[in-house]
Write a protein that holds these residues in place. Sequence first.
Motif, PDB file in Angstrom:
ATOM      1  N   UNK A  11      -0.819  57.740  63.092  1.00  0.00           N
ATOM      2  CA  UNK A  11      -0.076  58.633  62.198  1.00  0.00           C
ATOM      3  C   UNK A  11       0.277  57.908  60.887  1.00  0.00           C
ATOM      4  N   UNK A  12       0.808  56.709  60.997  1.00  0.00           N
ATOM      5  CA  UNK A  12       1.126  55.942  59.784  1.00  0.00           C
ATOM      6  C   UNK A  12      -0.123  55.574  59.006  1.00  0.00           C
ATOM      7  N   UNK A  13      -1.190  55.313  59.743  1.00  0.00           N
ATOM      8  CA  UNK A  13      -2.433  54.862  59.092  1.00  0.00           C
ATOM      9  C   UNK A  13      -3.001  55.942  58.161  1.00  0.00           C
ATOM     10  N   UNK A  14      -2.722  57.211  58.476  1.00  0.00           N
ATOM     11  CA  UNK A  14      -3.223  58.305  57.622  1.00  0.00           C
ATOM     12  C   UNK A  14      -2.644  58.173  56.201  1.00  0.00           C
ATOM     13  N   UNK A  15      -1.378  57.776  56.101  1.00  0.00           N
ATOM     14  CA  UNK A  15      -0.779  57.595  54.771  1.00  0.00           C
ATOM     15  C   UNK A  15      -1.420  56.388  54.067  1.00  0.00           C
ATOM     16  N   UNK A  16      -1.851  55.396  54.851  1.00  0.00           N
ATOM     17  CA  UNK A  16      -2.540  54.251  54.240  1.00  0.00           C
ATOM     18  C   UNK A  16      -3.901  54.684  53.689  1.00  0.00           C
ATOM     19  N   UNK A  17      -4.597  55.551  54.452  1.00  0.00           N
ATOM     20  CA  UNK A  17      -5.886  56.083  53.956  1.00  0.00           C
ATOM     21  C   UNK A  17      -5.654  56.809  52.635  1.00  0.00           C
ATOM     22  N   UNK A  18      -4.583  57.590  52.598  1.00  0.00           N
ATOM     23  CA  UNK A  18      -4.247  58.315  51.360  1.00  0.00           C
ATOM     24  C   UNK A  18      -4.048  57.331  50.207  1.00  0.00           C
ATOM     25  N   UNK A  19      -3.315  56.254  50.457  1.00  0.00           N
ATOM     26  CA  UNK A  19      -3.089  55.262  49.401  1.00  0.00           C
ATOM     27  C   UNK A  19      -4.414  54.637  48.948  1.00  0.00           C
ATOM     28  N   UNK A  20      -5.318  54.377  49.902  1.00  0.00           N
ATOM     29  CA  UNK A  20      -6.633  53.834  49.544  1.00  0.00           C
ATOM     30  C   UNK A  20      -7.397  54.808  48.655  1.00  0.00           C
ATOM     31  N   UNK A  21      -7.368  56.084  49.033  1.00  0.00           N
ATOM     32  CA  UNK A  21      -8.118  57.109  48.285  1.00  0.00           C
ATOM     33  C   UNK A  21      -7.605  57.255  46.850  1.00  0.00           C
ATOM     34  N   UNK A  22      -6.283  57.168  46.668  1.00  0.00           N
ATOM     35  CA  UNK A  22      -5.751  57.348  45.307  1.00  0.00           C
ATOM     36  C   UNK A  22      -5.795  56.044  44.515  1.00  0.00           C
ATOM     37  N   UNK A  23      -6.250  54.960  45.159  1.00  0.00           N
ATOM     38  CA  UNK A  23      -6.227  53.670  44.459  1.00  0.00           C
ATOM     39  C   UNK A  23      -7.617  53.198  44.029  1.00  0.00           C
ATOM     40  N   UNK A  24      -8.389  52.630  44.936  1.00  0.00           N
ATOM     41  CA  UNK A  24      -9.676  52.046  44.533  1.00  0.00           C
ATOM     42  C   UNK A  24     -10.611  51.947  45.741  1.00  0.00           C
ATOM     43  N   UNK A  25     -11.908  51.821  45.440  1.00  0.00           N
ATOM     44  CA  UNK A  25     -12.940  51.845  46.496  1.00  0.00           C
ATOM     45  C   UNK A  25     -12.780  50.699  47.478  1.00  0.00           C
ATOM     46  N   UNK A  26     -12.438  49.519  46.953  1.00  0.00           N
ATOM     47  CA  UNK A  26     -12.344  48.340  47.817  1.00  0.00           C
ATOM     48  C   UNK A  26     -11.241  48.536  48.870  1.00  0.00           C
ATOM     49  N   UNK A  27     -10.106  49.042  48.426  1.00  0.00           N
ATOM     50  CA  UNK A  27      -8.993  49.267  49.373  1.00  0.00           C
ATOM     51  C   UNK A  27      -9.387  50.292  50.423  1.00  0.00           C
ATOM     52  N   UNK A  28     -10.045  51.359  49.988  1.00  0.00           N
ATOM     53  CA  UNK A  28     -10.452  52.390  50.953  1.00  0.00           C
ATOM     54  C   UNK A  28     -11.452  51.814  51.951  1.00  0.00           C
ATOM     55  N   UNK A  29     -12.397  51.059  51.428  1.00  0.00           N
ATOM     56  CA  UNK A  29     -13.434  50.464  52.271  1.00  0.00           C
ATOM     57  C   UNK A  29     -12.831  49.570  53.363  1.00  0.00           C
ATOM     58  N   UNK A  30     -11.871  48.740  52.949  1.00  0.00           N
ATOM     59  CA  UNK A  30     -11.187  47.856  53.904  1.00  0.00           C
ATOM     60  C   UNK A  30     -10.546  48.675  55.022  1.00  0.00           C
ATOM     61  N   UNK A  31      -9.910  49.787  54.629  1.00  0.00           N
ATOM     62  CA  UNK A  31      -9.205  50.625  55.607  1.00  0.00           C
ATOM     63  C   UNK A  31     -10.190  51.304  56.559  1.00  0.00           C
ATOM     64  N   UNK A  32     -11.323  51.737  56.016  1.00  0.00           N
ATOM     65  CA  UNK A  32     -12.294  52.445  56.855  1.00  0.00           C
ATOM     66  C   UNK A  32     -13.006  51.492  57.820  1.00  0.00           C
TER      67      UNK A  32
END
Length: 351
Positions: free
Chosen positions: A169-190
Amino acid sequence: MSGQEVIISNNLAEDIASAISRQSHDRLFVLTDTTTLRLCWPLVSGLPCLGSAQMITIGDTDDNKTLQSLSHVWEELQQGGATRHSLLVNLGGGMVTDLGGFAASTFKRGISFINIPTTLLSQVDASVGGKTGINFGGLKNEIGVFNNAASVIISSDFLRSLDQKNLFSGYAEMLKHGLISDEESLDELLHFDLNIVDYDRLNSLVAKSVSIKERIVEEDPTEKGLRKALNLGHTAGHALESLAIEQKRTVLHGYAVAWGLICELYLSVVKCNFPKDKLRQTVQFIREHYGDFPMDCKQYERLYEFMRHDKKNEGDSINFTLLGSIGDIRINQKATKEEIFEMLDFLSFKL
Ligand code: GLY
């Protein structure tokens, strides 16, 4: 609003002691809920800096985020001799940090408070950014103020007792932060393994996630513009959450946000040319970890109604935050009813 210090802690004892000592105070109070009292309080209860603390405990679910619980906290503060120079430490999930932050902000016109969030959702979202409040009249977070905690102390030590659903549940908000920030952050999360959790690595992902939120909140603390970026996934997500509540189904907030992200990334493709490969990658991760939101098209009208009454709207149209690409935030986007129904078709595999 005064600034907020966010500490990603590798040494809880030291960090809590120094945050408390930086706030000169006469009496110290700790607010927690029944579950946090059992699972997380033992991690810090022996600390000398908390030795003199008076404990205040409230019920442990979001249906305790009420005027009644708030009144209980005010009473306990009053009976415990709290003055304008007392300090409240909020130890718990988002319900405790929101309600405790509001109790502190209003008691004797405001006393200082420190947040120690113990769930992933509260670490990456609720405890940071100064939103405080309670539910009222059947509506979530209806009454509240913007007011920063003096310090927010974040430690993955608390997450070890968190069940997998609350972690996701908390991780979904982290995915959101990755999406609104940058590709590298999103990639790390995925690519992070959520099934066998490396807590040290999670702590550094949390640090990154919180810094994305802080950057946005610093620019727009009271959500006049850019802070709406943090609403990505939430227009559809809140509607799904409200439908689930109406149907007496248990759906954690972050799960609704994850499904809301599927919806709103699809809308981003349709309306803002968001890259389809990023949609596919993110949707695959979400479906794998969060499963599906079971519904049929008979519920679309109801979901549409929930979206129409979302408090983030201005006037009659439904407001979305969408993306042109990762990090390319488009706030105040409107969608037609047809587009919204198509988005729901995408969520429920009809496209
Ligand atoms: N939860 C979104 C925000 O703090 O603005």
